[in-house]
Design a protein around this motif. Structure first.
Motif, PDB file in Angstrom:
ATOM      1  N   THR A 134      38.439  40.489  45.572  1.00 19.08           N
ATOM      2  CA  THR A 134      39.333  41.485  46.361  1.00 19.08           C
ATOM      3  C   THR A 134      39.766  42.729  45.689  1.00 19.08           C
ATOM      4  O   THR A 134      39.583  43.962  46.235  1.00 19.08           O
ATOM      5  N   MET A 216      46.810  47.825  51.344  1.00  9.50           N
ATOM      6  CA  MET A 216      47.141  46.495  51.720  1.00  9.50           C
ATOM      7  C   MET A 216      48.581  46.590  52.482  1.00  9.50           C
ATOM      8  O   MET A 216      48.530  46.004  53.651  1.00  9.50           O
ATOM      9  N   ASN A 270      48.077  42.545  55.019  1.00  9.60           N
ATOM     10  CA  ASN A 270      47.010  42.236  53.536  1.00  9.60           C
ATOM     11  C   ASN A 270      48.103  41.877  52.733  1.00  9.60           C
ATOM     12  O   ASN A 270      47.933  41.015  51.890  1.00  9.60           O
ATOM     13  N   SER A 399      39.176  45.945  53.031  1.00  7.65           N
ATOM     14  CA  SER A 399      40.476  45.131  52.351  1.00  7.65           C
ATOM     15  C   SER A 399      40.743  43.920  53.329  1.00  7.65           C
ATOM     16  O   SER A 399      41.307  43.006  52.858  1.00  7.65           O
ATOM     17  N   ILE A 400      40.392  43.968  54.737  1.00  9.71           N
ATOM     18  CA  ILE A 400      40.644  43.128  55.477  1.00  9.71           C
ATOM     19  C   ILE A 400      39.825  41.735  55.507  1.00  9.71           C
ATOM     20  O   ILE A 400      40.307  40.783  55.263  1.00  9.71           O
ATOM     21  N   THR A 403      41.111  40.037  52.184  1.00 11.72           N
ATOM     22  CA  THR A 403      42.280  39.123  52.406  1.00 11.72           C
ATOM     23  C   THR A 403      42.134  38.058  53.319  1.00 11.72           C
ATOM     24  O   THR A 403      42.862  37.031  53.162  1.00 11.72           O
TER      25      THR A 403
END
Lengths: 413, 169, 268
Positions: A134, A216, A270, A399-400, A403
């Protein structure tokens, strides 16, 4: 140079790019470095905003459930490794536990302690890997290198135990095949002693990092209702305000004897998930310290059994097989024909690093399961992208996906 | 006036090395093998591990690129399924010549343990493969050894002559 | 004469079963033995027909009628707090009585209980989608359609999910062989190169023990690899694989094994 002729037609034949409503269709994957495997996303965009997301999975579907119907129970164990290949032992464990519940076996205490060690080491490996990938997706290359360094130490320990780095097959139905090696505890201890400092290092790099926070915080918020409705489990659910950990709620093995906390958050974004992964690593370390003590107590009490004693289902120890006639015959039958669990159904869920890993087995008394359904948490964590992505911008997609911690061996099975 | 006698072609001479086109081109090709990030399954994790801190693939000049147009070598790391088969062909066609393919792990070699309806029984049914790495999953050391062998294979080529395109059929 | 193999179930069969072998049964308990389950069953049976119910391995199993599924799931979600649909799928009983058995695995987080709701449908019959109650059923029902061919009414996007859209057959049916049918065997070749390439590429090698010792292109002659087309005589020199040429490589330092340092403790 002439290309080798093939019949593949242009990819987006049936999609109109020239649209009246100014909507752009963007294809993401299946070969994309941030897709964590073979995820394909069809994103409908208005400017940079996603209005519709359509995840397409199945690019790693290998027919594991079909394989299970054609394999004896023990034969299927290595296949479970390839489900969530980042934490193989938790899959082995889930399957072993399901078959044990079906038969009604009780595993010796020493085997339970070793299993717990393996499970928690796997959880650490998985979370470190999650952090590494990530962070890499978001652009933090240093964290990737740091987290992989620590992960290699854990892999050394696992490798010393079962001989494999990635695909362990370290747990058998009825126990564990081997005792831990001599320097296992020493290596584990020296790793655990360094771990808090390492986690602090990652947090120093990330927690107050402006880029990290911007990508995030307040991104990918999953509400409690949405998480429950989509069947989310594990860190996804705990980040959305439900403190539900199967190790606490439906304790298996010796998890009711160890002390640990269940980190949870009500933010659902996130960043909450990231914090939960970091805290879970600390909790895993706490559990591992306690299992080391438990193991030493087992050694002191002289508990040497590693496999359950059930001659109908489980082979005798190697020494018996080599010296006693009946054990040898039994072993031969169990290897060639396989064990025959009783007629019935069982659904057993365990807390894998990704969430609730369930095995549904329908046995008709034969050596092959009549139906085996693998309930993999990532499947629904991918499905939720349908509802989660609309409204977000393109950079948030990465980023989604990061996470939600999806692994495609598990999604597609 | 001092008389210098410089042997240009030897060590300690001027920083000049004489070589042939073949050697210099092969040196360049073999030591900057950019690999496509093509982690399909478990082997992809080991491929990442060989790029990460302990195994450090950068020593070989191997950097992972996300675009097939920038990649020289495709490491097919993982199970190739029938649904994905189309895309491996597309990606291979997008890579520029000269290109090489390493089939990493049992699944990519032969289908491995997944002898089922959904798995392509070896990625060499779709694209020509230069190197097969055994193992399930192969260790990072295996992959690095494989890349070294591929480098050796590249150095054996004559860069000045036109390469014959590898064909499956 | 060839031995008859049943076509309605082509999965692996036990090659030997003792004539006197009677397989035991997983113990089933009466629902009244558990207070929570008994109360739940009471609520369900007061509104819907319950055909059968028992407790197996700590979970209650309830058999209902196929048409009631939406109502039952709504009831257990709203009134009995079974808030999560953990899993749903089907079991193929076509060989036995031409039916599918559908199961819904429910979880209540407040009661810490799991129940399994089941019903049977005839082959070709569709189920009612519960996608509106539980979004997780969206993908589960698609997977069930993909694997068994059971369609769900009122589903917004009833398409295959795991297999490609142009796939033929439903893989988890007992009539579908593990290694695929004719269509599956040539799927990728037909799609990429066309049917006329079948002869050139050749059939899939499905025999796991298959070794062609003259196949020097692949790995059969490990250590004695020969170029393609070479006549194999059997007395070839072994090929030694080294990662660098003997004379060294241009501009590359030769690896010296003695000069390298070996680390004893990996966690130094």
């Amino acid at each position: 140079m002439a290309q080798i002729k093939n019949r593949l037609t242009p990819f987006f034949e049936n999609i109109t790019f020239d649209r009246e409503d100014n909507e752009l269709v963007l294809n993401f994957g299946p070969q994309h470095p941030s897709a964590h495997g073979q995820l394909r996303l069809m994103l409908h965009l208005q400017q940079e905003q996603i209005v519709k997301a359509h995840p397409d999975v199945g690019y790693l579907h290998r027919g594991m459930e079909k394989m299970a119907e054609n394999m004896i129970y023990n034969e299927f164990m290595p296949t479970t490794d390839r489900m969530d290949y980042i934490a193989s032992s938790s899959n082995n464990y889930g399957f072993a536990l399901a078959v044990e519940r079906l038969i009604g076996l009780e595993v010796p205490r020493r085997a339970k302690v070793i299993r717990m060690m393996l499970l928690e080491i796997n959880r650490l490996m998985s979370h470190l890997f999650w952090l590494a990938t990530t962070a890499l997706d978001i652009g933090a290359m240093t964290v990737f290198l740091y987290a992989f360094r620590e992960r290699e130490y854990l892999m050394d320990i696992i490798e010393g135990y079962c001989g494999a780095r990635l695909t362990h097959a370290a747990i058998r139905i009825g126990g564990v095949p081997l005792d831990i090696q001599d320097d296992f505890l020493h290596q584990l201890r020296s790793f655990l002693n360094k771990l808090p400092q390492n986690i602090k290092d990652y947090e120093d790099l990330l927690d107050s990092n402006r880029i990290w926070l911007m990508r995030m915080e307040e991104v990918g918020t999953v509400s409690t209702e949405m998480a429950l409705s989509w069947g989310c489990t594990g860190p996804m659910l705990r980040a959305s305000g439900v403190a539900w950990d199967l190790r606490k709620e439906e304790p298996y093995e010796l998890y009711d004897e160890v002390e640990f906390n269940v980190p949870w958050s009500d933010k659902g974004d996130n960043f909450a998930r990231y914090r939960i992964y970091m805290e879970e690593m600390r909790e895993s370390a706490k559990i591992l310290y306690q299992t080391i003590e438990m193991y030493e107590r087992c050694v002191k009490d002289g508990q040497t059994d590693l496999m359950a004693h059930a001659p109908k289902y489980i082979s005798a120890p190697k020494l018996d097989i080599m010296t006693q006639n009946y054990s040898l015959m039994q072993h031969f039958v169990l290897v060639t024909q396989g064990m025959r669990p009783p007629v019935g159904e069982v659904y057993v869920a365990t807390e894998s690093p990704k969430g609730e890993l369930g095995f549904f087995i329908n046995s008709q008394g034969g050596p092959y399961p009549y139906r085996l359904k693998l309930r993999a948490p990532s499947f629904w964590h991918t499905g939720i992208l349908t509802d989660l992505l609309p409204g977000h911008y393109i950079p948030d997609v990465v980023s989604i996906i990061g996470t939600t911690n999806i692994v495609f061996g598990e999604v597609d099975r | 006036m001092a008389q210098h006698k410089v042997n240009y072609t030897q060590d300690g001479g001027l920083p000049v090395a004489l070589t042939s086109i073949d050697k210099i081109v092969n040196w360049g090709r073999s030591n900057s093998l950019w690999a496509l990030t093509y982690g399909l399954a478990c082997c992809g994790i080991e491929m990442m591990a060989s790029g990460a801190s302990r195994f450090d693939f950068d020593r070989f000049g191997t950097i992972f690129r996300a675009s097939p147009r920038q990649a020289d070598v495709m490491i097919v790391a993982g199970t190739l399924t029938k649904k994905h088969a189309e895309f491996i062909k597309r990606l291979y066609d997008q890579m520029t010549e000269p290109r090489w393919v390493i089939s990493m792990g049992s699944c990519a070699n032969t289908g491995g343990m997944f002898n089922t309806y959904a798995t392509v029984q070896g990625c060499d049914r779709i694209i020509p493969v230069d190197l097969y790495l055994p193992g399930c999953a192969p260790r990072p050391e295996t992959l690095q050894y494989g890349v070294m062998l591929l480098q050796k294979k590249i150095r054996a080529n004559h860069a000045s002559k036109a390469q014959k395109a590898k064909r499956l059929m | 004469m060839r031995a008859y193999t049943p076509k309605d179930n082509v999965q692996a069969k036990a090659y030997y079963t003792d004539r006197f072998y009677v397989s035991p049964q997983v113990p089933r308990h009466d629902v009244s033995s558990d207070e929570v389950f008994a109360a739940d069953l009471e609520t369900i049976s007061s509104k819907f027909t319950v055909n059968e119910s028992y407790i197996e391995v700590g979970q209650m199993v309830v058999y209902i009628n196929a048409s009631d599924i939406y109502g039952v799931l709504e009831l257990v979600r709203d009134e009995l707090s079974y808030t999560q649909l953990t899993e749903m799928s089907a079991i193929d009983w076509l060989a036995k009585d031409n039916t599918f058995e559908i199961f819904y695995q429910m979880l209540s987080m407040t009661k810490r209980k799991r129940i399994r709701i089941k019903y049977s449908i005839q082959n070709g019959q569709a189920v009612d989608s519960v996608n509106k109650l539980f979004r997780s059923a969206d993908w589960s029902e698609r997977e069930m359609f993909d694997m068994f061919g059971i369609e769900a009414n009122n589903h917004p996007f009833m398409k295959r999910i795991l297999m490609p859209y142009d796939w033929q057959g439903h893989p988890l049916l007992k009539t579908y062989p593990l290694q695929g049918d004719e269509f599956a065997a040539w799927y990728e070749v037909d799609k990429i190169y066309g049917k006329e390439a079948r002869d050139i590429i050749g059939p899939e090698i499905r025999d796991t023990a298959n070794i062609d010792r003259y196949d020097s292109e692949r790995f059969a002659r490990l250590g004695f690899e020969q170029p393609k087309g070479t006549k194999i005589t059997g007395d070839e020199e072994p090929t030694v694989q080294t990662y660098q040429e003997d004379g060294g490589v241009f501009l590359i330092t030769k690896f010296d094994k003695d000069a390298s340092k070996i680390v004893d403790d990996p966690q130094r």
